[in-house]
Design a protein around this motif. Structure first.
Motif, mmCIF file in Angstrom:
data_model
loop_
_atom_site.group_PDB
_atom_site.id
_atom_site.type_symbol
_atom_site.label_atom_id
_atom_site.label_comp_id
_atom_site.label_asym_id
_atom_site.label_seq_id
_atom_site.Cartn_x
_atom_site.Cartn_y
_atom_site.Cartn_z
ATOM 1 N N SER A 112 7.211 -6.188 -2.393
ATOM 2 C CA SER A 112 6.327 -5.676 -1.340
ATOM 3 C C SER A 112 4.890 -5.867 -1.782
ATOM 4 C CB SER A 112 6.626 -4.186 -1.138
ATOM 5 O OG SER A 112 5.638 -3.607 -0.323
ATOM 6 N N SER A 113 4.087 -6.501 -0.912
ATOM 7 C CA SER A 113 2.694 -6.707 -1.312
ATOM 8 C C SER A 113 2.019 -5.354 -1.478
ATOM 9 C CB SER A 113 1.957 -7.594 -0.311
ATOM 10 O OG SER A 113 2.115 -7.114 0.976
ATOM 11 N N GLY A 114 2.424 -4.365 -0.709
ATOM 12 C CA GLY A 114 1.891 -3.012 -0.902
ATOM 13 C C GLY A 114 1.831 -2.262 0.415
ATOM 14 N N LYS A 115 1.804 -0.956 0.303
ATOM 15 C CA LYS A 115 1.727 -0.089 1.494
ATOM 16 C C LYS A 115 0.435 0.723 1.410
ATOM 17 C CE LYS A 115 5.911 -1.219 2.820
ATOM 18 N NZ LYS A 115 6.122 -2.080 3.973
ATOM 19 N N ILE A 116 -0.004 1.205 2.568
ATOM 20 C CA ILE A 116 -1.102 2.174 2.575
ATOM 21 C C ILE A 116 -0.457 3.547 2.378
ATOM 22 C CG2 ILE A 116 -2.930 3.237 3.972
ATOM 23 C CD1 ILE A 116 -3.621 0.338 3.228
#
Ligand code: ADP
Ligand code: MG
Length: 258
Positions: A112-116
């Motif tokens: 996952s590139s990333g979450k807020i």
């Protein structure tokens, strides 16, 4: 093969990505799914794995990576691992991705590139820029497939993520916005010399003719997937998508022939 799965919000990008990932796995492929949607939390559940650690953390977290990118510099190479340095400049393989950022279910790997996670923590640009570098330098072998489940819309084209893939798969649902977007995505794909194919999703016989009319070249429609109560039920509950769907079986084979 590297594939972007794109379309408007809610059209079924994550659902088709998860079903395709499992189908490619049944075909004996090693599959990497990259989650690049910072706001949705469904994909890992559809794949039956835990949410992976944000890949952005590998680069010192969002703030640090953002500052470095704004400065147009390579990340602080002193503190980065050999892979992180390489990631910005040289090709790498699936086997080189650090294990602590991967969630696995047999032959399917999710990153996952990333979450807020919190309010005011910054925009998603950093994560998506990292994804662009990642895709650019990722090399996949004949027995490997990388599926990028994109954020909704066309920003990824603007950022240049699609420049490094082999094929763009647009998921089209029965909505005016989706039908409009088919033209835009076709045009964006052509402008960078990438083939665009379509999957019509959540289809019934009433909407199918209008959906087909929206695609100029109907040979580009690789699959038509009906509204399916089992998919909807699992989507509602956040359950793993274990079912085998004949249209996905055919779709996976058509994709690999392109
Ligand atoms: N063919 C289908 N039949 C029924 N429900 C579907 C189908 N495809 C997707 N859905 C449902 O639509 C919702 C949005 O799908 P999702 O894959 O999360 O969209 P996206 O990733 O494009 O935002 C989910 O609840 C999912 O279960
Ligand atoms: Mg999604």
């Amino acid at each position: 093969m590297k594939i972007t799965v794109c379309g408007k919000g809610g059209c079924g990008k994550s659902t088709v990505s998860a079903l395709l990932a499992k189908e490619f796995e049944r075909m004996g492929k090693t599959v990497l799914v990259a989650d690049s949607d910072e706001s949705n939390y469904g994909l890992h559940r559809q794949l039956g794995v835990k949410l992976p650690r944000d890949f952005t953390e590998f680069f010192g977290g969002k703030e640090k990576a953002f500052k470095t990118m704004m400065a147009g510099e390579i990340l602080d190479t002193v503190k980065l691992s050999a892979f992180a340095k390489k990631f910005y400049s040289e090709p790498f393989t699936l086997n080189e991705i650090p294990e602590e950022y991967i969630s696995r279910n047999n032959g399917v790997m999710l990153i996952s590139s990333g979450k807020i996670h919190q309010a005011n923590e910054g925009c998603a640009c950093t994560m998506n820029s990292i994804l662009k570098q990642f895709i650019k330098h990722l090399t996949v072998g004949d027995n490997e497939v990388a599926l990028l489940d994109m954020e909704a819309g066309v920003e990824h084209f603007g950022r240049g993520v699609d420049n490094s893939v082999d094929l763009i798969l647009m998921i089209v649902d029965p909505s005016f916005e989706s039908l409009k977007l088919t033209k835009k995505i076709q045009q964006l794909g052509e402008s960078i010399g990438k083939p665009v194919f379509f999957v019509l999703n959540k289809v019934n016989e009433l909407v199918l003719p209008t959906m087909l009319e929206s695609i100029d070249d109907q040979s580009k429609v690789l699959a038509v997937i009906s509204t399916d109560t089992e998919i909807a039920r699992k989507g509602l509950l956040g359950d793993e998508l274990m079912m085998e769907i004949p249209e996905i079986h055919t779709l996976a084979r058509k994709i690999l022939k392109q």
